[in-house]
Design a protein around this motif. Structure first.
Motif, PDB file in Angstrom:
ATOM      1  N   ARG A   1       0.840  -1.190   0.000  1.00 46.96           N
ATOM      2  CA  ARG A   1       0.000   0.000   0.000  1.00 46.96           C
ATOM      3  C   ARG A   1       0.877   1.242   0.000  1.00 46.96           C
ATOM      4  NH1 ARG A   1      -4.955  -1.150   4.145  1.00 46.96           N
ATOM      5  NH2 ARG A   1      -5.763  -2.947   3.039  1.00 46.96           N
ATOM      6  N   THR A   2       0.754   1.994  -1.057  1.00 49.37           N
ATOM      7  CA  THR A   2       1.457   3.269  -1.120  1.00 49.37           C
ATOM      8  C   THR A   2       0.410   4.371  -1.086  1.00 49.37           C
ATOM      9  OG1 THR A   2       1.425   3.199  -3.518  1.00 49.37           O
ATOM     10  CG2 THR A   2       3.377   2.331  -2.448  1.00 49.37           C
ATOM     11  N   PRO A   3       0.601   5.363  -0.238  1.00 49.87           N
ATOM     12  CA  PRO A   3      -0.403   6.417  -0.151  1.00 49.87           C
ATOM     13  C   PRO A   3      -0.455   7.235  -1.435  1.00 49.87           C
ATOM     14  CG  PRO A   3       1.527   6.963   1.157  1.00 49.87           C
ATOM     15  CD  PRO A   3       1.729   5.572   0.655  1.00 49.87           C
ATOM     16  N   LEU A   4      -1.636   7.719  -1.732  1.00 49.06           N
ATOM     17  CA  LEU A   4      -1.803   8.558  -2.905  1.00 49.06           C
ATOM     18  C   LEU A   4      -1.219   9.937  -2.607  1.00 49.06           C
ATOM     19  CD1 LEU A   4      -5.455   7.593  -3.864  1.00 49.06           C
ATOM     20  CD2 LEU A   4      -3.342   6.828  -4.930  1.00 49.06           C
ATOM     21  N   PRO A   5      -0.414  10.474  -3.493  1.00 47.69           N
ATOM     22  CA  PRO A   5       0.236  11.746  -3.198  1.00 47.69           C
ATOM     23  C   PRO A   5      -0.733  12.931  -3.164  1.00 47.69           C
ATOM     24  CG  PRO A   5       0.761  11.016  -5.421  1.00 47.69           C
ATOM     25  CD  PRO A   5      -0.004   9.919  -4.774  1.00 47.69           C
ATOM     26  N   ALA A   6      -1.883  12.837  -3.800  1.00 51.62           N
ATOM     27  CA  ALA A   6      -2.799  13.974  -3.853  1.00 51.62           C
ATOM     28  C   ALA A   6      -3.656  14.087  -2.595  1.00 51.62           C
ATOM     29  CB  ALA A   6      -3.698  13.850  -5.077  1.00 51.62           C
ATOM     30  N   LEU A   7      -3.735  13.021  -1.808  1.00 48.72           N
ATOM     31  CA  LEU A   7      -4.573  13.045  -0.622  1.00 48.72           C
ATOM     32  C   LEU A   7      -3.751  13.408   0.611  1.00 48.72           C
ATOM     33  CD1 LEU A   7      -6.725   9.847  -1.169  1.00 48.72           C
ATOM     34  CD2 LEU A   7      -7.352  12.212  -1.623  1.00 48.72           C
ATOM     35  N   PRO A   8      -4.304  14.206   1.514  1.00 50.55           N
ATOM     36  CA  PRO A   8      -3.558  14.534   2.733  1.00 50.55           C
ATOM     37  C   PRO A   8      -3.472  13.324   3.656  1.00 50.55           C
ATOM     38  CG  PRO A   8      -5.749  15.458   2.842  1.00 50.55           C
ATOM     39  CD  PRO A   8      -5.589  14.890   1.460  1.00 50.55           C
ATOM     40  N   ARG A   9      -2.447  13.304   4.473  1.00 47.71           N
ATOM     41  CA  ARG A   9      -2.241  12.196   5.390  1.00 47.71           C
ATOM     42  C   ARG A   9      -3.326  12.238   6.458  1.00 47.71           C
ATOM     43  NH1 ARG A   9       0.403   8.295   5.435  1.00 47.71           N
ATOM     44  NH2 ARG A   9       2.509   7.863   5.908  1.00 47.71           N
ATOM     45  N   GLN A  10      -3.920  11.096   6.749  1.00 48.01           N
ATOM     46  CA  GLN A  10      -4.977  11.034   7.742  1.00 48.01           C
ATOM     47  C   GLN A  10      -4.458  10.355   9.000  1.00 48.01           C
ATOM     48  OE1 GLN A  10      -8.421   9.187   6.110  1.00 48.01           O
ATOM     49  NE2 GLN A  10      -8.646  10.682   4.477  1.00 48.01           N
ATOM     50  N   THR A  11      -4.848  10.892  10.134  1.00 46.58           N
ATOM     51  CA  THR A  11      -4.438  10.299  11.401  1.00 46.58           C
ATOM     52  C   THR A  11      -5.530   9.365  11.891  1.00 46.58           C
ATOM     53  OG1 THR A  11      -5.399  12.112  12.638  1.00 46.58           O
ATOM     54  CG2 THR A  11      -3.092  12.341  11.991  1.00 46.58           C
ATOM     55  N   ARG A  12      -5.167   8.445  12.732  1.00 41.11           N
ATOM     56  CA  ARG A  12      -6.124   7.491  13.278  1.00 41.11           C
ATOM     57  C   ARG A  12      -6.542   7.884  14.693  1.00 41.11           C
ATOM     58  NH1 ARG A  12      -6.602   2.344  10.605  1.00 41.11           N
ATOM     59  NH2 ARG A  12      -5.243   2.322   8.815  1.00 41.11           N
ATOM     60  N   VAL A  13      -6.329   9.121  15.061  1.00 40.34           N
ATOM     61  CA  VAL A  13      -6.655   9.580  16.395  1.00 40.34           C
ATOM     62  C   VAL A  13      -8.071  10.138  16.387  1.00 40.34           C
ATOM     63  CG1 VAL A  13      -6.025  11.184  18.213  1.00 40.34           C
ATOM     64  CG2 VAL A  13      -4.246  10.116  16.830  1.00 40.34           C
ATOM     65  N   GLY A  14      -8.884   9.664  17.291  1.00 38.36           N
ATOM     66  CA  GLY A  14     -10.247  10.146  17.411  1.00 38.36           C
ATOM     67  C   GLY A  14     -10.378  11.041  18.628  1.00 38.36           C
ATOM     68  N   PRO A  15     -11.577  11.452  18.916  1.00 40.51           N
ATOM     69  CA  PRO A  15     -11.776  12.300  20.090  1.00 40.51           C
ATOM     70  C   PRO A  15     -11.499  11.515  21.375  1.00 40.51           C
ATOM     71  CG  PRO A  15     -13.874  11.682  19.131  1.00 40.51           C
ATOM     72  CD  PRO A  15     -12.803  11.200  18.196  1.00 40.51           C
ATOM     73  N   ALA A  16     -11.167  12.238  22.421  1.00 41.16           N
ATOM     74  CA  ALA A  16     -10.887  11.600  23.707  1.00 41.16           C
ATOM     75  C   ALA A  16     -12.163  10.963  24.252  1.00 41.16           C
ATOM     76  CB  ALA A  16     -10.354  12.629  24.683  1.00 41.16           C
ATOM     77  N   LEU A  17     -12.004   9.843  24.923  1.00 39.89           N
ATOM     78  CA  LEU A  17     -13.155   9.167  25.509  1.00 39.89           C
ATOM     79  C   LEU A  17     -13.646   9.953  26.718  1.00 39.89           C
ATOM     80  CD1 LEU A  17     -11.999   5.451  25.373  1.00 39.89           C
ATOM     81  CD2 LEU A  17     -13.616   6.598  23.891  1.00 39.89           C
ATOM     82  N   GLU A  18     -14.942  10.021  26.874  1.00 38.08           N
ATOM     83  CA  GLU A  18     -15.519  10.732  27.996  1.00 38.08           C
ATOM     84  C   GLU A  18     -16.190   9.733  28.919  1.00 38.08           C
ATOM     85  OE1 GLU A  18     -18.175  13.722  26.629  1.00 38.08           O
ATOM     86  OE2 GLU A  18     -16.688  14.649  25.332  1.00 38.08           O
ATOM     87  N   SER A  19     -16.135  10.007  30.194  1.00 33.80           N
ATOM     88  CA  SER A  19     -16.826   9.154  31.160  1.00 33.80           C
ATOM     89  C   SER A  19     -17.402  10.034  32.255  1.00 33.80           C
ATOM     90  CB  SER A  19     -15.875   8.117  31.747  1.00 33.80           C
ATOM     91  OG  SER A  19     -14.863   8.757  32.490  1.00 33.80           O
ATOM     92  N   VAL A  20     -18.489   9.569  32.826  1.00 35.44           N
ATOM     93  CA  VAL A  20     -19.168  10.301  33.891  1.00 35.44           C
ATOM     94  C   VAL A  20     -19.418   9.326  35.030  1.00 35.44           C
ATOM     95  CG1 VAL A  20     -21.267  11.557  34.494  1.00 35.44           C
ATOM     96  CG2 VAL A  20     -20.259  11.833  32.232  1.00 35.44           C
ATOM     97  N   GLU A  21     -19.108   9.742  36.242  1.00 35.73           N
ATOM     98  CA  GLU A  21     -19.378   8.914  37.413  1.00 35.73           C
ATOM     99  C   GLU A  21     -20.869   8.991  37.727  1.00 35.73           C
ATOM    100  OE1 GLU A  21     -17.376   6.890  39.174  1.00 35.73           O
ATOM    101  OE2 GLU A  21     -15.795   7.303  37.715  1.00 35.73           O
ATOM    102  N   LEU A  22     -21.489   7.844  37.950  1.00 39.72           N
ATOM    103  CA  LEU A  22     -22.908   7.794  38.285  1.00 39.72           C
ATOM    104  C   LEU A  22     -23.079   7.783  39.799  1.00 39.72           C
ATOM    105  CD1 LEU A  22     -24.183   5.106  35.753  1.00 39.72           C
ATOM    106  CD2 LEU A  22     -24.291   7.581  35.531  1.00 39.72           C
ATOM    107  N   THR A  23     -24.140   8.403  40.237  1.00 35.30           N
ATOM    108  CA  THR A  23     -24.464   8.358  41.658  1.00 35.30           C
ATOM    109  C   THR A  23     -25.037   6.983  41.967  1.00 35.30           C
ATOM    110  OG1 THR A  23     -26.704   9.167  41.323  1.00 35.30           O
ATOM    111  CG2 THR A  23     -24.990  10.836  41.627  1.00 35.30           C
ATOM    112  N   PRO A  24     -25.056   6.595  43.236  1.00 35.19           N
ATOM    113  CA  PRO A  24     -25.636   5.285  43.585  1.00 35.19           C
ATOM    114  C   PRO A  24     -27.091   5.148  43.126  1.00 35.19           C
ATOM    115  CG  PRO A  24     -24.358   6.118  45.425  1.00 35.19           C
ATOM    116  CD  PRO A  24     -24.397   7.207  44.402  1.00 35.19           C
ATOM    117  N   ALA A  25     -27.860   6.220  43.171  1.00 27.51           N
ATOM    118  CA  ALA A  25     -29.252   6.146  42.708  1.00 27.51           C
ATOM    119  C   ALA A  25     -29.304   5.898  41.202  1.00 27.51           C
ATOM    120  CB  ALA A  25     -29.983   7.437  43.059  1.00 27.51           C
ATOM    121  N   GLU A  26     -28.428   6.537  40.449  1.00 25.66           N
ATOM    122  CA  GLU A  26     -28.383   6.339  39.008  1.00 25.66           C
ATOM    123  C   GLU A  26     -27.927   4.924  38.669  1.00 25.66           C
ATOM    124  OE1 GLU A  26     -27.427  10.845  37.375  1.00 25.66           O
ATOM    125  OE2 GLU A  26     -25.779   9.610  38.102  1.00 25.66           O
ATOM    126  N   GLN A  27     -26.955   4.404  39.449  1.00 26.25           N
ATOM    127  CA  GLN A  27     -26.491   3.035  39.222  1.00 26.25           C
ATOM    128  C   GLN A  27     -27.620   2.038  39.469  1.00 26.25           C
ATOM    129  OE1 GLN A  27     -23.065   2.547  41.735  1.00 26.25           O
ATOM    130  NE2 GLN A  27     -21.714   3.687  40.351  1.00 26.25           N
TER     131      GLN A  27
END
Length: 83
Positions: A44-70
């Motif tokens: 696989r050789t990258p196409l020279p006309a296309l910009p390089r793409q990274t495989r990094v996505g957005p950071a994962l988000e997490s929220v702590e649930l209260t005992p009632a929510e759990q």
């Protein structure tokens, strides 16, 4: 020969079966003569006309649930699971 099938219908099925076999044999011979085999793996050789793409996505988000929510989530999961 089944009694409920007309003779012309049996002849038609036989003709279609023979035509299918002949078509498959001719197709295989043509493909073999043309030398069409599965293409070899290329590096696989990258196409020279296309910009390089990274495989990094957005950071994962997490929220702590209260005992009632759990507890509410556990009840919802039990209800969905049917228990």
């Amino acid at each position: 020969m089944p009694e409920h099938v007309p003779t012309l219908q049996l002849i038609g099925v036989a003709v279609l079966a023979v035509a299918t076999v002949v078509w498959a044999v001719v197709l295989l011979r043509l493909l073999g003569r043309a030398g069409l085999q599965a293409p070899a793996r290329r590096t696989r050789t990258p196409l020279p006309a296309l910009p390089r793409q990274t495989r990094v996505g957005p950071a994962l988000e997490s929220v702590e649930l209260t005992p009632a929510e759990q507890d509410a989530f556990a009840g919802l999961a039990r209800r969905i699971a049917g228990g």
